[in-house]
Design a protein around this motif. Sequence first.
Motif, PDB file in Angstrom:
ATOM      1  N   ASP A 189       0.808  -1.221   0.000  1.00 48.47           N
ATOM      2  CA  ASP A 189       0.000   0.000   0.000  1.00 48.47           C
ATOM      3  C   ASP A 189       0.840   1.270   0.000  1.00 48.47           C
ATOM      4  O   ASP A 189       0.314   2.349  -0.165  1.00 48.47           O
ATOM      5  CB  ASP A 189      -1.002   0.008   1.156  1.00 48.47           C
ATOM      6  CG  ASP A 189      -0.366   0.296   2.505  1.00 48.47           C
ATOM      7  OD1 ASP A 189       0.863   0.229   2.621  1.00 48.47           O
ATOM      8  OD2 ASP A 189      -1.121   0.591   3.450  1.00 48.47           O
ATOM      9  N   GLN A 190       2.138   1.168   0.205  1.00 51.22           N
ATOM     10  CA  GLN A 190       2.987   2.347   0.157  1.00 51.22           C
ATOM     11  C   GLN A 190       4.416   1.930  -0.164  1.00 51.22           C
ATOM     12  O   GLN A 190       4.786   0.782  -0.020  1.00 51.22           O
ATOM     13  CB  GLN A 190       2.943   3.119   1.471  1.00 51.22           C
ATOM     14  CG  GLN A 190       3.209   2.272   2.697  1.00 51.22           C
ATOM     15  CD  GLN A 190       2.967   3.035   3.961  1.00 51.22           C
ATOM     16  OE1 GLN A 190       3.429   4.166   4.083  1.00 51.22           O
ATOM     17  NE2 GLN A 190       2.256   2.457   4.901  1.00 51.22           N
TER      18      GLN A 190
ATOM     19  N   GLN B 238       5.112   0.649  -4.703  1.00 48.50           N
ATOM     20  CA  GLN B 238       3.862   1.178  -4.168  1.00 48.50           C
ATOM     21  C   GLN B 238       2.683   0.742  -5.021  1.00 48.50           C
ATOM     22  O   GLN B 238       2.758   0.747  -6.256  1.00 48.50           O
ATOM     23  CB  GLN B 238       3.933   2.699  -4.121  1.00 48.50           C
ATOM     24  CG  GLN B 238       2.721   3.343  -3.503  1.00 48.50           C
ATOM     25  CD  GLN B 238       2.881   4.843  -3.385  1.00 48.50           C
ATOM     26  OE1 GLN B 238       3.814   5.424  -3.897  1.00 48.50           O
ATOM     27  NE2 GLN B 238       1.960   5.462  -2.700  1.00 48.50           N
TER      28      GLN B 238
END
Length: 165
Positions: free
Chosen positions: A96-97, A123
């Motif tokens: 998610d990042q 990401q």
Amino acid sequence: GDMTFPNGNLVFGTAAKGIYLGVTSATAANLLDDYQEGNWTPAWSFSGGGSVAYSNQVGRYTKIGRTVTINLYINTSSISSPSGNASITGLPFTNDQETGCAIGILYRWNTDFDADLTFLVNQSGSTISAYKQASTAEAAALQGSDFLNGSGKNVLNLSATYQTT
């Protein structure tokens, strides 16, 4: 049962469906009832094309809540016309990042990595990019030309931790 410290800040407990931390109820938001482990299949991919056959292609993962830890062991038996940027595909969960932390050991490659190699869990994706840093040049993406053809080559052992949604 529960174990509560006098200041009430740390609670360990168990529930029928999971483990909870820092709360006094098994129905609270921090219930860690999402525990998974299993296998996945890591593979090399090249932005400019090429194909790979493998001697070993092993991946394991553990997921607790949103935190995913992966391990992989991969090496090639043959490689044909790899070109462009290299990446590892097949991660079991989407990142998610762009903050994945990875540690890898490489040997039997076409290139001497005389400084370091950095792995980045991409990401919003399920791939890992690799960047090489030579002592006399700027950091650059790992390339197909860095790979060595033949059996038992391009060996990579890697562990990474990242967050999923």
